[in-house]
Design a protein around this motif. Structure first.
Motif, mmCIF file in Angstrom:
data_model
loop_
_atom_site.group_PDB
_atom_site.id
_atom_site.type_symbol
_atom_site.label_atom_id
_atom_site.label_comp_id
_atom_site.label_asym_id
_atom_site.label_seq_id
_atom_site.Cartn_x
_atom_site.Cartn_y
_atom_site.Cartn_z
ATOM 1 N N ALA A 1 1.025 -1.230 0.090
ATOM 2 C CA ALA A 1 -0.048 0.070 0.104
ATOM 3 C C ALA A 1 1.050 1.297 0.111
ATOM 4 N N LEU A 2 1.833 1.273 0.785
ATOM 5 C CA LEU A 2 2.636 2.489 0.785
ATOM 6 C C LEU A 2 3.671 2.652 -0.413
ATOM 7 N N THR A 3 3.863 1.373 -1.067
ATOM 8 C CA THR A 3 4.611 1.683 -2.143
ATOM 9 C C THR A 3 3.617 2.181 -3.279
ATOM 10 N N ALA A 4 2.303 1.826 -3.588
ATOM 11 C CA ALA A 4 1.601 2.491 -4.496
ATOM 12 C C ALA A 4 1.287 3.831 -4.082
ATOM 13 N N ALA A 5 1.426 4.370 -3.011
ATOM 14 C CA ALA A 5 1.144 5.651 -2.627
ATOM 15 C C ALA A 5 2.684 6.413 -2.613
ATOM 16 N N SER A 6 3.641 5.630 -2.721
ATOM 17 C CA SER A 6 5.040 6.470 -2.507
ATOM 18 C C SER A 6 5.190 7.768 -3.427
ATOM 19 N N GLY A 7 4.847 7.843 -4.417
ATOM 20 C CA GLY A 7 4.686 9.218 -5.307
ATOM 21 C C GLY A 7 4.209 10.405 -4.233
ATOM 22 N N TRP A 8 2.978 10.065 -3.947
ATOM 23 C CA TRP A 8 2.011 11.027 -3.227
ATOM 24 C C TRP A 8 2.830 11.385 -1.932
ATOM 25 N N LEU A 9 3.494 10.464 -1.250
ATOM 26 C CA LEU A 9 4.070 10.460 0.076
ATOM 27 C C LEU A 9 5.384 11.298 -0.177
ATOM 28 N N ALA A 10 6.064 10.983 -1.170
ATOM 29 C CA ALA A 10 7.355 11.712 -1.316
ATOM 30 C C ALA A 10 7.217 13.122 -1.509
ATOM 31 N N ASP A 11 6.095 13.673 -1.957
ATOM 32 C CA ASP A 11 5.592 15.236 -1.877
ATOM 33 C C ASP A 11 5.228 15.756 -0.826
ATOM 34 N N LEU A 12 5.166 15.039 0.358
ATOM 35 C CA LEU A 12 4.617 15.403 1.785
ATOM 36 C C LEU A 12 5.638 15.866 2.438
ATOM 37 N N PRO A 13 6.054 17.116 2.998
ATOM 38 C CA PRO A 13 7.284 17.329 3.497
ATOM 39 C C PRO A 13 7.238 16.998 4.925
ATOM 40 N N TRP A 14 6.285 16.548 5.621
ATOM 41 C CA TRP A 14 5.980 16.187 6.981
ATOM 42 C C TRP A 14 6.135 14.657 7.179
ATOM 43 N N VAL A 15 5.940 14.063 6.124
ATOM 44 C CA VAL A 15 5.977 12.547 5.985
ATOM 45 C C VAL A 15 7.581 11.907 6.368
ATOM 46 N N PRO A 16 7.685 10.994 7.199
ATOM 47 C CA PRO A 16 9.152 10.538 7.652
ATOM 48 C C PRO A 16 9.449 9.590 6.396
ATOM 49 N N TRP A 17 10.802 9.433 6.136
ATOM 50 C CA TRP A 17 11.486 8.487 5.555
ATOM 51 C C TRP A 17 11.107 8.851 4.031
ATOM 52 N N GLN A 18 11.239 10.289 3.772
ATOM 53 C CA GLN A 18 10.959 10.772 2.293
ATOM 54 C C GLN A 18 11.987 10.162 1.200
ATOM 55 N N ARG A 19 13.116 9.932 1.459
ATOM 56 C CA ARG A 19 14.013 9.479 0.751
ATOM 57 C C ARG A 19 13.807 8.068 0.314
ATOM 58 N N TRP A 20 13.249 7.305 1.149
ATOM 59 C CA TRP A 20 12.829 6.024 0.788
ATOM 60 C C TRP A 20 11.675 6.016 -0.113
ATOM 61 N N PHE A 21 10.736 6.909 0.009
ATOM 62 C CA PHE A 21 9.448 6.927 -0.789
ATOM 63 C C PHE A 21 9.965 7.729 -2.017
ATOM 64 N N GLU A 22 10.839 8.477 -2.042
ATOM 65 C CA GLU A 22 11.197 8.884 -3.337
ATOM 66 C C GLU A 22 11.938 7.560 -4.358
ATOM 67 N N LEU A 23 12.779 7.033 -3.554
ATOM 68 C CA LEU A 23 13.348 6.082 -4.375
ATOM 69 C C LEU A 23 12.360 4.990 -4.783
ATOM 70 N N LEU A 24 11.356 4.522 -4.165
ATOM 71 C CA LEU A 24 10.322 3.623 -4.486
ATOM 72 C C LEU A 24 9.684 4.346 -5.703
ATOM 73 N N ALA A 25 9.215 5.492 -5.608
ATOM 74 C CA ALA A 25 8.751 6.086 -6.693
ATOM 75 C C ALA A 25 9.293 5.917 -8.161
ATOM 76 N N ARG A 26 10.821 6.178 -8.073
ATOM 77 C CA ARG A 26 11.525 6.210 -9.153
ATOM 78 C C ARG A 26 11.728 4.774 -9.674
ATOM 79 N N LEU A 27 11.543 3.821 -8.747
ATOM 80 C CA LEU A 27 11.890 2.452 -9.470
ATOM 81 C C LEU A 27 10.813 1.961 -10.236
ATOM 82 N N PRO A 28 11.081 0.902 -11.243
ATOM 83 C CA PRO A 28 9.839 0.308 -11.976
ATOM 84 C C PRO A 28 9.212 -0.485 -11.013
#
Length: 243
Positions: free
Chosen positions: A36-63
């Motif tokens: 579920a978090l991977t599916a929402a990773s692109g959206w979560l990476a844009d929220l400045p208050w969400v922890p582990w943003q770099r992890w979500f940014e990485l997931l959003a970039r991966l195929p």
């Protein structure tokens, strides 16, 4: 939750079902959360208050064929860690005619029936008292209260429906008289441990208080204490710590 007989003893534990929930359910739940978090990773990476943003940014970039196994794998591993910690904290109580064994985290403790004057449940804590009113053991668990009661009464132990010393407890307020010398400092240290979530340290300090003749119980991080009757009226009562 299970109760079974073993060699004339009665064993109360979480049972096989609890282990299945921990070792299978926790990782599966973690994997589902990771998907579920991977599916929402692109959206979560844009929220400045969400922890582990770099992890979500990485997931959003991966195929997707790499992102979903990676996201699910990390959270499934976290589920395994929680399962391991949960299994370590499981309490198993083996009640025989002559002794009870309290087993947790790979360590067992045996208490002789002859030393026990009362057994009762204080909330989620199983408590064994000696003849002087001191606590021989206080073990928190999620074990079924009815099964614990049946195990002890079935083996002839002195079960109590409530704490016989309940009326003797006083809420600890720093500076109030009545404590033995040294107990005030230990209670202060223990309060700091409770407030900061250091449960292991709080348990150790409970033991220090017991050696001073003080029994302590907690209610929502507030300490309540009583003197063991053999210490009441002793030389240390009424003297606070020197400041």
């Amino acid at each position: 939750m299970s109760t079974r007989g073993y060699g004339g003893s009665t064993v109360v534990s979480g049972g096989t079902g609890e282990l299945v929930v921990m070792w299978v359910g926790f990782p599966l739940l973690g994997a589902g959360l990771g998907i579920a978090l991977t599916a929402a990773s692109g959206w979560l990476a844009d929220l400045p208050w969400v922890p582990w943003q770099r992890w979500f940014e990485l997931l959003a970039r991966l195929p997707a064929e790499r992102a979903y196994p990676g996201g699910a794998g990390v959270t499934a591993l976290a589920g395994l860690v929680f399962a391991y910690l949960g299994v370590r904290e499981r309490l198993t109580v083996t009640v025989g005619r002559g002794e009870v064994r309290l087993h947790r985290d790979g360590h067992g403790r045996d208490i002789a029936r002859a030393a026990v004057a009362g057994v009762f449940l204080d909330g989620k804590a199983l408590v064994l008292l000696d003849a002087d009113g001191g606590e021989l053991a206080r073990e928190r668990s999620d074990l079924d209260h009815g099964k614990l009661r049946s195990a002890f009464t079935g083996q002839g132990w002195p079960w109590r429906e409530r704490d016989p010393h309940e009326a003797a407890y006083r809420r600890w307020v720093e500076g109030l008289p009545g404590l033995p010398v040294g107990a005030e400092a230990v209670l202060r240290a223990r309060q700091r441990a409770l407030d900061s979530g250091r449960g292991g340290e709080a348990r150790e300090l409970r033991g220090e208080l017991a050696r001073l003749g003080v029994v302590v119980r907690d209610e929502q991080k507030r300490q309540h204490w009583r003197l063991v009757p053999r210490h009441a009226g002793g030389d240390g009562e009424g003297r606070g710590d020197a400041r």
